[in-house]
Design an enzyme around this catalytic site. Structure first.
Site: not given
Ligand SMILES: O=C(CO)[C@H](O)[C@H](O)COP(=O)(O)O
Length: 151
Positions: A72, A99
């Site tokens: 996925e 981040h």
């Protein structure tokens, strides 16, 4: 926040749980499918469509679910504008958003319990994106690469 969710048979049950939880948290979950459990269905059409919907709806996020979450994540990252991360802990979900400005989280439903998966998604949708120069610089490098490739 609008959150698009796609899976295959392995992620189908937890996807339904997540949709309920996201509604409880006042988010706007959109079920991209599958809309029924089919034992041998394939994740790419649902994941690619989830990723396309996220890109077409700036500010939205995506959640993709399968047995491991690996396929996925690979599929979602094929779509330009997607930064998909495979979450395997609360911190990995948080850092993915903070981040890397991930806009899609991928989770393996055969690797994590429903409670863990739910927690990863809660952490992901809540985490603020970092504005630190080093993070923006790195994300910019990837965006530049993607844009050069398109030309
Ligand atoms: O994790 C996956 C992709 O990342 C799939 O959910 C998994 O490969 C499906 O396996 P099976 O067809 O044997 O149920």
């Amino acid at each position: 926040m609008r959150v698009y969710l796609g899976s295959d048979h392995a992620g189908y049950v937890v996807k339904r749980v997540l949709i309920r939880r996201l509604r409880e948290l006042d988010h706007d979950p959109v079920d991209v499918g599958p809309h029924a459990f089919v034992q041998d269905d394939d994740y790419p059409p649902y994941v690619l469509e989830t990723a396309r919907r996220v890109v077409a709806d700036p500010g939205s996020l995506g959640v993709v679910l399968g047995g491991s979450g690996n396929g996925e994540a690979i599929a979602a990252n094929k779509v330009d504008g997607i930064r998909a991360v495979l979450a395997w802990s609360e911190d990995s979900a948080r850092f993915g958003r903070e981040h890397h400005h991930a806009n899609v989280i991928s989770i393996g439903a055969r690797v994590h319990s429903v409670a863990e998966t739910t927690r990863f998604v809660e952490v992901f949708v809540k985490a603020p994106v970092s504005r630190d120069a080093r993070h923006l610089r790195r994300i910019g490098m990837l965006t530049d690469y993607e844009q050069r490739r398109r030309k």
